[in-house]
Scaffold this motif. Structure first.
Motif, PDB file in Angstrom:
ATOM      1  N   ASP A 225       0.826  -1.214   0.000  1.00 38.04           N
ATOM      2  CA  ASP A 225       0.000   0.000   0.000  1.00 38.04           C
ATOM      3  C   ASP A 225       0.858   1.261   0.000  1.00 38.04           C
ATOM      4  N   HIS A 226       2.119   1.135   0.418  1.00 39.85           N
ATOM      5  CA  HIS A 226       3.027   2.284   0.472  1.00 39.85           C
ATOM      6  C   HIS A 226       3.786   2.480  -0.839  1.00 39.85           C
ATOM      7  N   ARG A 227       3.410   1.777  -1.897  1.00 39.14           N
ATOM      8  CA  ARG A 227       4.204   1.829  -3.120  1.00 39.14           C
ATOM      9  C   ARG A 227       4.220   3.217  -3.759  1.00 39.14           C
ATOM     10  N   LEU A 228       3.205   4.044  -3.487  1.00 33.88           N
ATOM     11  CA  LEU A 228       3.199   5.415  -4.006  1.00 33.88           C
ATOM     12  C   LEU A 228       3.570   6.432  -2.936  1.00 33.88           C
ATOM     13  N   GLY A 229       4.079   5.935  -1.809  1.00 33.58           N
ATOM     14  CA  GLY A 229       4.471   6.826  -0.730  1.00 33.58           C
ATOM     15  C   GLY A 229       3.506   6.766   0.437  1.00 33.58           C
ATOM     16  N   PRO A 230       3.945   7.216   1.621  1.00 26.76           N
ATOM     17  CA  PRO A 230       3.124   7.125   2.833  1.00 26.76           C
ATOM     18  C   PRO A 230       1.802   7.863   2.728  1.00 26.76           C
ATOM     19  N   SER A 231       1.771   9.001   2.025  1.00 25.01           N
ATOM     20  CA  SER A 231       0.538   9.788   1.975  1.00 25.01           C
ATOM     21  C   SER A 231      -0.568   9.082   1.206  1.00 25.01           C
ATOM     22  N   CYS A 232      -0.203   8.217   0.271  1.00 18.61           N
ATOM     23  CA  CYS A 232      -1.207   7.504  -0.535  1.00 18.61           C
ATOM     24  C   CYS A 232      -1.588   6.155   0.070  1.00 18.61           C
ATOM     25  N   ALA A 233      -0.849   5.689   1.078  1.00 24.09           N
ATOM     26  CA  ALA A 233      -1.062   4.342   1.615  1.00 24.09           C
ATOM     27  C   ALA A 233      -2.484   4.124   2.151  1.00 24.09           C
ATOM     28  N   PRO A 234      -3.050   5.044   2.959  1.00 25.54           N
ATOM     29  CA  PRO A 234      -4.423   4.801   3.448  1.00 25.54           C
ATOM     30  C   PRO A 234      -5.445   4.687   2.318  1.00 25.54           C
ATOM     31  N   GLU A 235      -5.260   5.500   1.278  1.00 27.16           N
ATOM     32  CA  GLU A 235      -6.202   5.443   0.160  1.00 27.16           C
ATOM     33  C   GLU A 235      -6.086   4.117  -0.589  1.00 27.16           C
ATOM     34  N   LEU A 236      -4.856   3.655  -0.816  1.00 24.59           N
ATOM     35  CA  LEU A 236      -4.674   2.377  -1.512  1.00 24.59           C
ATOM     36  C   LEU A 236      -5.211   1.225  -0.675  1.00 24.59           C
ATOM     37  N   LYS A 237      -5.067   1.313   0.636  1.00 29.21           N
ATOM     38  CA  LYS A 237      -5.648   0.300   1.517  1.00 29.21           C
ATOM     39  C   LYS A 237      -7.170   0.285   1.365  1.00 29.21           C
ATOM     40  N   ALA A 238      -7.793   1.466   1.355  1.00 24.75           N
ATOM     41  CA  ALA A 238      -9.249   1.543   1.214  1.00 24.75           C
ATOM     42  C   ALA A 238      -9.711   0.982  -0.128  1.00 24.75           C
ATOM     43  N   LEU A 239      -8.965   1.285  -1.190  1.00 25.82           N
ATOM     44  CA  LEU A 239      -9.320   0.753  -2.505  1.00 25.82           C
ATOM     45  C   LEU A 239      -9.186  -0.765  -2.534  1.00 25.82           C
ATOM     46  N   ARG A 240      -8.137  -1.275  -1.877  1.00 25.77           N
ATOM     47  CA  ARG A 240      -7.925  -2.729  -1.840  1.00 25.77           C
ATOM     48  C   ARG A 240      -9.051  -3.441  -1.096  1.00 25.77           C
TER      49      ARG A 240
END
Length: 724
Positions: free
Chosen positions: A221-236
């Protein structure tokens, strides 16, 4: 048998808890079963199996079948575990897999394969699976009346976490059968109550595709950086099936069953702290604690997607479930829904557990206003030590009233506060002053992001006056605001002297507001204890080499990293770089962007690069480092800067219009559409080449700074003035 011929006995591994199986080894088992299962049939009696007597295939094959046809025959001769046919070396498990033997093998393997991807696990990462780790012909040796002496418990002690695999509903079983099995319930109890440091990942499948719920963002989830990690987690997690979640929200460990009834008694009595041979109690405080904790876990995981379905939050009883989770210490939720409203925020606030210590909420909806913050603030538990609120949509209407309500409601023992409300918010000096007045003396980390709001010098000065001395980490982002010399000087005068991390952004502030005097004041006020410094004053045309020299002269000896962003400060020359190069401690990590324009080479991402430049400068006899003038009178630049500033502002407008996901990052597709809107003659391949050249972090996402920096000096910018 042919499996044994391909994988002969390798040797005994004494400790059962060290007989993990790797994903590649599991794949070997799966491929063998796929090839051979057409020759097998379900040998279980009708009273135990709905498919009794049927020929097996991968739509039916489960672990009971596999144990009968493969595991037991292959391990009978040497009385070994199946893992011992692959290796005689210990494979200490990173993960214990809690699951039901009746689920389909193909679904189980799909979950483990996806878990490897989600957790970015190496091929040698081992999973402890009882069927493959226990010696099935000596199973009694793996069990005990004392559950802490069983192989299950010992493997959990070794593991980093637990993967709970839930079966989907089929003709034969489900959904979520593990919630009715006592060994699975025992493993869940250990992960959530007895050893809360264990990570709990929950997996299931729908139509062969694996889905995961995790407590926090994973490495992938951190592949685009820490700021995007929560959003990628939510999408997943947004497609995790509700049908599997509902049984977890109504879980009752005391109703769980076991194939061997004595196992149930031993486990329930261990949880209750009673003798193993006693009749289990039907109710106990520890049973209730586990039931509440698991229900709360699922409520938080499913709430973000339930918001998009009318009345589903109410129908599932999420408010009551979450509020009843009285042991919950952390609440981390990311609401990616663009339709999240103030009413949704009020409902969420009612569900806050009473003894929370950390609250982290991220919202991505333009329908949110100050009402949401007021509702959340009013219900924040007094036990909170960490509060993180992020409002990512630039069109949400958060204003001074919200900050005032938050300031009045901050918990007395608060240690960390992070608030992000950028462009579009109606935040001004009065709101910042009201929030500052409520800051607690216990605060150790403060992160305020109010870029492109109405904050000015008065607000920054009020914040400075109320800044707690206990703050060690200060992050303050006021780019594009009316902040200038007087406000920055007030802040510099009150910087906590025990601070270790300082991250300040005053880029793109009102025309000419940030000058060398600002940088010099900050330099003088730098605490001697600082370890990490980041300062951004991009596009501040009154900042020159003199300001950089002032900063260089006051860098603390304790400095470990320096990140200085001065891009677009048109008065910078090599003399400014030379001043910094002479003062930075040799052990520091650096990122220096001192380019006055896009075609400059004064960009340094390591000390090695800076030192090489320094040697080159000496050979070329570049001018000496600048000296700070005593009066700090800075003349206007020969070329008016207002036209350049106007172009950059229009570039920002273009960026935010093109950013369809409103996440502050532009994808390649969004960049292509934006560029073709500027120049319809540009081809897609030309646009993509530009994107690859401009996007420095190689993350397939471009920030607003990269977008503006790259296009500012390009011919395409001549068309910007024609775009409204």
């Amino acid at each position: 048998m042919d499996f044994l011929q391909a994988h002969p006995f390798k040797g005994y591994i004494d400790k059962t808890e060290c007989r993990g199986i790797t994903a590649p080894q599991l794949q070997v088992v799966f491929e063998y079963a796929t090839e051979k299962c057409c020759n097998w049939h379900d040998s279980a009696p009708k009273e135990f199996s709905a498919t009794s007597g049927q020929r097996l295939d991968m739509d039916i094959l489960n672990l009971y079948h596999l144990c009968f046809w493969l595991i037991k025959p292959a391990t009978a001769l040497d009385d070994c575990a199946l893992v011992e046919l692959f290796t005689a070396e210990e494979q200490v498990p990173t993960w214990l897999v809690s699951h039901w033997w009746g689920e389909r093998i193909r679904d189980f393997v799909a979950c483990i394969s996806q878990h490897v991807i989600v957790r970015q696990a190496a091929d040698d990462v081992a999973y402890w699976v009882c069927a493959y780790a226990n010696r099935q012909h000596s199973i009694s040796q793996e069990l005990s009346e004392d559950v802490t002496q069983t192989s299950f418990f010992k493997s959990m002690v070794r593991a980093r976490g637990i993967v709970l695999v839930l079966d989907e509903e089929t003709v034969a079983s489900g959904p979520a059968t593990p919630f009715s099995r006592v060994w699975c319930a025992f493993e869940i109890y250990v992960a959530t109550v007895d050893m809360p440091e264990l990570v709990l990942d929950i997996a299931t499948t729908t139509d062969g595709k694996a889905h995961f719920l995790t407590e926090t963002p994973t490495k992938s989830d951190h592949r685009l950086g820490p700021s995007c990690a929560p959003e990628l987690k939510a999408l997943r997690e947004q497609h995790f099936p509700l049908g599997v979640v509902k049984p977890g929200m109504h879980f009752c460990i005391q109703n769980a069953k076991a194939t061997v009834e004595s196992d149930r008694a031993h486990i329930l009595n261990w949880i209750a702290g009673r003798r193993p041979w006693l009749e289990p109690l039907s109710h106990h405080v520890k049973y209730a604690r586990l039931n509440r904790s698991l229900a709360g876990f699922f409520a938080t995981a499913i709430w973000p997607q339930a918001v998009d379905k009318p009345r589903l939050v109410e129908e599932l009883g999420l408010v009551d479930i979450l509020a009843a989770d009285t042991e919950r210490k952390q609440l981390n939720m990311f609401f990616s829904s663009s339709s999240f409203t103030d009413d949704d925020a009020k409902i969420l606030a009612k569900g806050f557990p009473p003894v929370l210590e950390a609250l982290r909420l991220t919202f991505f909806s333009k329908e949110i206003s100050s009402e949401s913050v007021c509702a959340l603030a009013a219900k924040m538990p007094a036990t909170l030590k960490v509060v993180v609120l992020k409002f990512r949509d630039t069109k949400c209407m958060i204003g001074d009233r919200a900050l005032a309500a938050l300031g009045e409601s901050l918990p007395p023992g608060l240690e960390e506060l992070s608030l992000k409300c950028n462009a579009g918010s109606d935040i001004g000096d009065a709101g910042v002053a009201a929030l500052a007045a409520g800051l607690r003396a216990s605060l150790r980390s403060l992160n305020l992001q109010f870029n492109y709001t109405k904050v000015g010098n008065a607000g920054l000065a009020a914040l400075a006056r109320n800044l707690p001395k206990s703050v060690k980490h200060l992050f303050l982002y006021l780019a594009g605001t009316a902040v200038g010399d007087s406000g920055i000087a007030a802040l510099a005068d009150r910087l906590p002297q025990s601070a270790e991390v300082l991250d300040l952004s005053f880029s793109n502030c009102d025309d000419g507001a940030v000058t060398d005097a600002s940088v010099a004041a900050l330099a003088i006020g730098l605490p001697s204890s600082l370890k990490n410094v980041k300062l951004s004053v991009c596009d501040s045309y009154k900042v020159s080499d003199a300001g950089v020299a002032a900063l260089a002269a006051k860098l603390p000896s304790t400095l470990q990293s320096l990140d200085a962003r001065f891009f677009g400060c048109v008065r910078l020359t090599a003399a400014g770089v030379k001043a910094l190069a002479c003062q930075i401690p040799d052990a520091s990590r650096i990122l220096l962007d001192l380019r006055p324009s896009a075609d400059s080479d004064m960009y340094f991402d390591s000390l090695e690069v800076l030192r090489a430049w320094q040697l080159s400068a000496e050979r070329l006899d570049l001018p000496d480092a600048a000296v700070l003038p005593s009066d700090l009178e800075i003349a206007e630049p020969a070329q008016p800067f207002c036209e350049k500033r106007l172009v950059r502002e229009k570039l920002k407008e273009l960026f935010y219009d093109a950013d369809e996901n409103h996440n502050g990052m532009m994808s390649a597709a969004e960049f292509v559409r934006c560029m073709k809107g500027l120049n319809s003659r540009m081809t897609r391949s030309q646009c993509l080449r530009l994107f690859r050249h401009a996007e420095k972090n190689k993350s397939d996402r471009m920030s607003v700074g990269e977008f503006c920096d790259f296009l500012f000096a390009r011919p395409e910018c001549r068309l910007v003035a024609e775009v409204d």
